[in-house]
Each structure stands twice: as C-alpha cells, then as structure tokens.
Design an enzyme around this catalytic site. Sequence first.
Site, PDB file in Angstrom:
ATOM      1  CE  LYS A  81      -1.038   9.371 -12.912  1.00  0.00           C
ATOM      2  NZ  LYS A  81      -0.143   8.212 -12.760  1.00  0.00           N
ATOM      3  CG  ASP A 104      -1.820   1.195   1.296  1.00  0.00           C
ATOM      4  OD1 ASP A 104      -1.744   2.069   0.406  1.00  0.00           O
ATOM      5  OD2 ASP A 104      -2.621   1.258   2.250  1.00  0.00           O
ATOM      6  CE1 TYR A 160      -4.518   9.369 -12.085  1.00  0.00           C
ATOM      7  CE2 TYR A 160      -5.022  10.756 -13.978  1.00  0.00           C
ATOM      8  CZ  TYR A 160      -4.470   9.604 -13.447  1.00  0.00           C
ATOM      9  OH  TYR A 160      -3.879   8.694 -14.293  1.00  0.00           O
TER      10      TYR A 160
END
Length: 262
Positions: free
Chosen positions: A163, A66, A159
């Site tokens: 990135k 994880d 997101y």
Amino acid sequence: MTDHTRFAGHGVLVTGAARGIGAAVARRLAEEGGRVLATDRDLPEAEHAAASLRRQGLAVEASACDIADRASVEAAVAHAVAAFGSLDVLVNCAAHGTPDAPLFEDESDDTWALDLDVTLTGAYRCCRAALPHLAASGRGAIVSIGSVNGLQDFGNHAYSAAKAGLGSLTRTLAGHAAGRGVRVNLVVPGTVRTSAWEGREDELDAIRRLHPLGRVGEPEDIAAAVAFLASRDAAWITGTTLVVDGGLTAVHTGFRAAVRHP
C-alpha cells in the site's frame, strides 16, 4: 446529494468490485451516470452484485479479472472499451492481505510475494493496460485505493509495504501521465466496515473509539472520495493522496486522553 450527471457517458472499470469498497465504488459511479464494468476474481459474486444494480436501473455489468494475471487484466480492459466505446476511469480496489506470522523471521517469501503481486503489481498491471485508452478518452482518471497501513504501523508487513508502494506509483505515474491528459490519485481509507470484520464486532467497536470522528468508515465514505477524484470536479488534482480515515492518522486519541486535553 449525488450528482447523476458527473460520469454521464463515461466508461468505468473497477477492480475488486464484488463486495466492500469496490462494490460501493461501482454503485456510486453508476449512480452518477457512469457505465461500469465491475470486475473481480470471484465472477459469480461480481455478477450477483452487478445484477442487483441493474435491477435498480444502473448500467453495470460484470467480468472476471484476476489482476495477478496480465492476460486477464488486458482482457478486462478490452471488454470495457468494447462495451462502452471508451475507457475514462480506472479504479484499483482489488488487494490481498495475509496476516503476519508471530515472528518477522518466520514470514515466507511466498506470502510477501503474493501480497505485493496482487496489491501493488496488480494495480500496476491495470494502469499499464488502461493508460492508452484513458489517454485517448481525453478525460482519463485513475484512482487507486491505498490504506493507512501505508502511512504508519498498523501491522501486516507485506500488505503495508504494498500500500505504501501505491503512494509512490501514484506520484510517478501522475508525472508521466499528466502530459497525456490523465490524472492519477490515491484514496487512503482508515478502518472501513466490510465483510472482513464479520464476527469481529468487539474489535471493530474498540477501533471505532480510536477514530476522532467517533465511528469507523463505511464503503460509501470511500466511494464518495473516489467519485470526487475521478470527476471533473478534481480537474486540477493529480498525484495526490487523499486520506479518508475519520482523523485516525491526524489525531493521537490515546495521547490526548492520557494528558487530559480538553
């Protein structure tokens, strides 16, 4: 043609390797001789994928990891070093993306934090744990998986920000790690056919037409780029972003169609 020797004797750790791009990367590097630890939060799926590759004679084993948990990351790195004797390649594939709320002001702190913690900080945790071992190997390489979302607007605020952050981390870490013999690069995919698109074939077909090369990507397209950047064929490349998107961000197909360019 796949080179079955480029990663001979290399210890490799791939995150997010249970499916999609991560699974394709694990397969490709193992096909080229690497000994691969395929890690994922979904251990049963990672074990299933690794077992399938072992039946094909490839040196792949699975481990739970994880990347939102520092201890889990450090345990996975230690597992790879113990199993292979060295860690030569780290590939950061794991990520998390949450659909945007209809209005930006309705986005929650929790959503923002989760996407950044897994997608960006998770890669940071993996790099931090792996770097001493990559430096000790004398041929260490880190390749992270970015996204065209980090280059221009395709939605997904958190997101996309994460990135984009991977691009900056790639450059700063490349500068730090170069003196330690470790190269750090980023592969930026366009739309890739993975399980995330199951049941959305109409959308995928519409998106396909936006890619100048006439198709969406396959996980193997990204794995090939990763294999190049992780190999000695890219020995003089570090801190770079390799866009693998079928021309999506280079060519505005809608504009060209509107003005009827030949």
